[in-house]
Design a protein around this motif. Sequence first.
Motif, PDB file in Angstrom:
ATOM      1  N   GLN A   1       0.811  -1.212   0.000  1.00  0.00           N
ATOM      2  CA  GLN A   1       0.000   0.000   0.000  1.00  0.00           C
ATOM      3  C   GLN A   1       0.852   1.273   0.000  1.00  0.00           C
ATOM      4  O   GLN A   1       0.501   2.260  -0.637  1.00  0.00           O
ATOM      5  CB  GLN A   1      -0.936  -0.021   1.211  1.00  0.00           C
TER       6      GLN A   1
ATOM      7  N   GLN B   1     -28.181   7.804   5.810  1.00  0.00           N
ATOM      8  CA  GLN B   1     -27.393   6.724   5.225  1.00  0.00           C
ATOM      9  C   GLN B   1     -26.997   5.697   6.275  1.00  0.00           C
ATOM     10  O   GLN B   1     -26.332   6.044   7.245  1.00  0.00           O
ATOM     11  CB  GLN B   1     -26.117   7.292   4.602  1.00  0.00           C
TER      12      GLN B   1
ATOM     13  N   PHE C   1     -24.774   2.916   6.428  1.00  0.00           N
ATOM     14  CA  PHE C   1     -23.674   2.066   5.951  1.00  0.00           C
ATOM     15  C   PHE C   1     -22.814   1.582   7.117  1.00  0.00           C
ATOM     16  O   PHE C   1     -22.694   0.398   7.398  1.00  0.00           O
ATOM     17  CB  PHE C   1     -22.757   2.836   4.985  1.00  0.00           C
ATOM     18  N   THR C   2     -22.196   2.557   7.780  1.00  0.00           N
ATOM     19  CA  THR C   2     -21.180   2.260   8.787  1.00  0.00           C
ATOM     20  C   THR C   2     -21.769   1.511   9.983  1.00  0.00           C
ATOM     21  O   THR C   2     -22.897   1.772  10.396  1.00  0.00           O
ATOM     22  CB  THR C   2     -20.556   3.580   9.277  1.00  0.00           C
TER      23      THR C   2
ATOM     24  N   GLY D   1     -16.811  -1.043  12.002  1.00  0.00           N
ATOM     25  CA  GLY D   1     -16.000  -0.428  10.952  1.00  0.00           C
ATOM     26  C   GLY D   1     -16.795   0.135   9.797  1.00  0.00           C
ATOM     27  O   GLY D   1     -17.862  -0.370   9.453  1.00  0.00           O
ATOM     28  N   GLY D   2     -16.234   1.197   9.216  1.00  0.00           N
ATOM     29  CA  GLY D   2     -16.869   1.844   8.075  1.00  0.00           C
ATOM     30  C   GLY D   2     -16.023   1.778   6.815  1.00  0.00           C
ATOM     31  O   GLY D   2     -16.547   1.675   5.708  1.00  0.00           O
ATOM     32  N   ALA D   3     -14.712   1.841   6.997  1.00  0.00           N
ATOM     33  CA  ALA D   3     -13.843   1.795   5.823  1.00  0.00           C
ATOM     34  C   ALA D   3     -14.016   0.459   5.114  1.00  0.00           C
ATOM     35  O   ALA D   3     -14.171   0.390   3.898  1.00  0.00           O
ATOM     36  CB  ALA D   3     -12.387   2.005   6.229  1.00  0.00           C
TER      37      ALA D   3
ATOM     38  N   TYR E   1     -23.076   6.526  13.136  1.00  0.00           N
ATOM     39  CA  TYR E   1     -22.913   7.810  12.439  1.00  0.00           C
ATOM     40  C   TYR E   1     -23.984   8.030  11.369  1.00  0.00           C
ATOM     41  O   TYR E   1     -23.699   8.444  10.262  1.00  0.00           O
ATOM     42  CB  TYR E   1     -21.520   7.941  11.805  1.00  0.00           C
TER      43      TYR E   1
ATOM     44  N   THR F   1     -25.985  10.145  10.099  1.00  0.00           N
ATOM     45  CA  THR F   1     -26.177  11.591  10.162  1.00  0.00           C
ATOM     46  C   THR F   1     -27.572  11.965   9.671  1.00  0.00           C
ATOM     47  O   THR F   1     -28.027  11.463   8.645  1.00  0.00           O
ATOM     48  CB  THR F   1     -25.118  12.298   9.306  1.00  0.00           C
TER      49      THR F   1
ATOM     50  N   GLN G   1     -12.385  15.783   8.946  1.00  0.00           N
ATOM     51  CA  GLN G   1     -13.418  14.758   8.849  1.00  0.00           C
ATOM     52  C   GLN G   1     -13.784  14.451   7.395  1.00  0.00           C
ATOM     53  O   GLN G   1     -14.186  13.344   7.066  1.00  0.00           O
ATOM     54  CB  GLN G   1     -14.657  15.207   9.641  1.00  0.00           C
TER      55      GLN G   1
ATOM     56  N   ILE H   1     -12.339  11.409   5.968  1.00  0.00           N
ATOM     57  CA  ILE H   1     -12.720  10.125   6.570  1.00  0.00           C
ATOM     58  C   ILE H   1     -14.036   9.619   5.985  1.00  0.00           C
ATOM     59  O   ILE H   1     -14.192   8.445   5.667  1.00  0.00           O
ATOM     60  CB  ILE H   1     -12.824  10.271   8.106  1.00  0.00           C
ATOM     61  N   ASN H   2     -14.975  10.563   5.828  1.00  0.00           N
ATOM     62  CA  ASN H   2     -16.297  10.198   5.322  1.00  0.00           C
ATOM     63  C   ASN H   2     -16.305   9.804   3.858  1.00  0.00           C
ATOM     64  O   ASN H   2     -15.444  10.213   3.102  1.00  0.00           O
ATOM     65  CB  ASN H   2     -17.218  11.415   5.453  1.00  0.00           C
TER      66      ASN H   2
ATOM     67  N   SER I   1     -12.471   7.023   2.994  1.00  0.00           N
ATOM     68  CA  SER I   1     -11.359   7.760   3.596  1.00  0.00           C
ATOM     69  C   SER I   1     -10.266   7.973   2.555  1.00  0.00           C
ATOM     70  O   SER I   1     -10.231   7.309   1.522  1.00  0.00           O
ATOM     71  CB  SER I   1     -10.793   6.967   4.776  1.00  0.00           C
TER      72      SER I   1
ATOM     73  N   GLN J   1      -7.278   7.123   2.618  1.00  0.00           N
ATOM     74  CA  GLN J   1      -6.495   5.910   2.351  1.00  0.00           C
ATOM     75  C   GLN J   1      -7.222   5.001   1.358  1.00  0.00           C
ATOM     76  O   GLN J   1      -6.630   4.477   0.413  1.00  0.00           O
ATOM     77  CB  GLN J   1      -6.237   5.115   3.648  1.00  0.00           C
TER      78      GLN J   1
ATOM     79  N   ARG K   1      -4.855  -6.263  -0.780  1.00  0.00           N
ATOM     80  CA  ARG K   1      -5.533  -7.126   0.191  1.00  0.00           C
ATOM     81  C   ARG K   1      -6.589  -7.944  -0.519  1.00  0.00           C
ATOM     82  O   ARG K   1      -6.919  -7.673  -1.656  1.00  0.00           O
ATOM     83  CB  ARG K   1      -6.142  -6.283   1.318  1.00  0.00           C
TER      84      ARG K   1
END
Lengths: 389, 400
Positions: free
Chosen positions: A275, B121, B123-124, B128-130, B154, B156, B374, B377-378, B381, B383, B400
């Motif tokens: 990564q 929404q 999802f998370t 974990g959310g990512a 979260y 929202t 933030q 992240i939303n 993210s 990454q 991965r």
Amino acid sequence: MDILLNEEEQMVRDAARSFLESETSTKLAREMEKDPLGYPPALWKQIADLGWVGMCIPDQYGGQGLGLTYLGLVLEEVGRAIAPLPLHSTTVPAITIAEFGSEEIKQAVLPGVCSGDTLLAFAFQERDPRIIADAIKTTAVLEGDNYVVNGTKMFVDNINTASKVLTVVRKPGTTGRDGLSLLLIDTDAAGLTQTLEVTTAKDKQGRVDLNNVKVPKSALIGEEGKGWPIAEKMLDVATALLVIQMEGTARKDAEITIAYAKERTAFGRPIGAFQSVAHMLADAIMWCDGAQLLGYEALWALENRGNAGLEVSQAKSFANDRLLPACRIGQQIHGGIGFMMEFDIALYYRRVAASTMRLGTSFEHRARIAAALIDQPGTVRLGEPIATL
Amino acid sequence: MEFAYTPAQRALQKEVQDFIAKEVTPEVEAEQDEIGRGPLVEAVYDKIKANGWRAISWPKQYGGQDGNRLDQYIVEEEFARVGFSVGGGGSGAPTILAGGNQEQKDKYIAKLISGEWSFCQGFTEPQGGADLAGLQCRAVKDGDDYIINGQKMYTTGAHRATHIYLMARTDPDSKRNAGISIFLIPMDTPGITVRPLWSIQNEPRAPRGTTYGENRTNETFFEDVRVPANCLLGEENNGWNLSAMGLNLDRVGASRYLISVRRDEDIVNWVKDPANADLAANIKDNPSARDRIAECWTEAQVCRLMTLRSMSIVEHEGKFTYEGSAEKVWAPEHGVKTTETIAALLGPYAQLLNGAEDAIESGLYAHNVMGAFQSGINHGSTQIMRDQVALRGLGLPRSR
Ligand SMILES: Cc1cc2nc3c(=O)[nH]c(=O)nc-3n(C[C@H](O)[C@H](O)[C@H](O)COP(=O)(O)OP(=O)(O)OC[C@H]3O[C@@H](n4cnc5c(N)ncnc54)[C@H](O)[C@@H]3O)c2cc1C
């Protein structure tokens, strides 16, 4: 608003890419680094015949009369291919002459430029290398029908092969933006000596010493003493074109590195699957994209609006700051081999590095941006034109 | 390549700007600050709709205008600058339009566009959310119904939304993203509980325009929530593909762009404003400060151009490979950089929150320090978005 390339622009780009892929190579680029001329005249003639040299010169002088964006697309490919061609250094003064020169001088010079017979250079920077009017110390004094020029110009690209150099000079006793003029000086004039530097790019940048050089009055481009706007425009054109050329090189560097990251393995997997490697490459491409978007906008603004200084300085400061790191990522991901002279990635790195150092540091360009944003009345809004001062 | 609006686009922009100057009065803004969507704000929305400026690029049959995306962008940008959202149906709607059956489109989209209904929404989840594909919320088929159990984090706006756009696992034996489905569920369905989660921006409230100024989000619990099968969007177990489309459309556009660049304009205009001469002197004539302001400005232009690139791709009905993800890396990171730069420039004033006597711009810059990060992240993210650029844009092997 449609910032993608249109069909014609794509065609020009694709044609340039396929021509350069078949006619040039990094091997040729390396050979030309050792060559006294620095470019193959036969290839130069070919691209002149293709209309690249006269691309932005009106057709009555043998050019194609196209906008600056087209030349930008060609130079992006020249950068991508590292084609050893004095195209940037010749077209910049030629475009300036076409816009500001007298009819007489245009007819005398431009047809030869378009046909590939005449190479030009341009000279602004001096020992104090800032790209502002104050830095011009070279003087020109009118004596009879001649200007007598004294001073030193630095970092003049491809001066070794140019027959004329468009030179920014000052009337003694003037300061700042007053009293500047542009003279098209023959490089074989008595009193003009050139000394080539040894550069990171291994290109042909030289110092030009002017010692009582006599230049005929007719070599004046624009009006005497009113040369700053011309010089500024010339620098802006040069800078925007350089940005897009260096971006072409940096993007190719990133593409080579991406391919390498897919093939090279370590710890039993391609290194691109790590990564930390993948994310560096994602950054490299984003930075190339940023430089490209800003560079295209600068070229477009130069072509379509009066004042494009903000766009130009945005593009160059960003390109300076991001394209060297983008190529350094290429070095990092290549490991030891990237340090080896014979390996191409080092060539791309050297070229981009050198371009980040030319035509204005990030600090200079950002000083210009800051002045445009802060030192004039009114509010700013992204996307609205803002004149530089 | 054409970097300017056409005369018609310019005229549209001007028309909207004139409308805003007239209609978004200080009273309307005060209402926005105090209660959000009150009667004055609603009245402005009605006029926006009457002018044909809502959901311009959406189909007419659902309350849109059958117009093009760039016109919508132009209008969206002007209204987003004053806190009005006029783009489309909001999160969820693009996916329903793309993947819903006719009955669902008829049922939801017009009401989403008009603002009568809205989705939160789901999802998370707590774990974990990512890694969204690892979600555990379960939906079990029971006759003509589904029964849902699980917890979402979260969520929202869940305390205001009429519906939740829920991702749940329909195939318990499935691995990762294969067995996931999307459900459209009214929030008043028995068994749904919403609990507030107060954010870093709570007490005092962040001023309007803060990047992630929300003082509240929620956690939402599902306990044996029984919903009819027609709440399922598209096919069972196809939720992942559907939602990927929706997310992509969510990542680009005027509001995404503006939340990352507004401070770049704000700081310049603040420094220039003669009313701030005393406080700004230290910045205005300081070469290092000017250098950093110009640097941030330049990067903001890259945000703008990346957004316009996306708009141009949409106009050409082209495919996104990595451009949306790249924007979602660049723009949030830029927003953070500017936020932190301004904090460094303002020094002690950058601490002062909304309500402090000496706060600059109602504490906007101080609140931005607590919110800007933030946005990285939303909605994927930075990454994860870099992974997407590498994987889909550059064709690098999976890590991965
Ligand atoms: C104000 C706010 C509003 C929100 N609104 C909503 C909403 O309305 N609906 C909703 O469903 N969610 C919402 N979220 C949740 C948001 O989408 C998640 O916080 C986000 O997806 C990250 O998930 P997480 O918090 O569980 O962090 P984690 O998934 O635990 O991630 C933690 C860190 O690990 C990193 N990471 C994870 N996987 C990898 C990887 N493979 N490689 C590198 N790094 C990795 C992440 O990037 C992150 O930095 C909201 C969050 C906030 C704070």
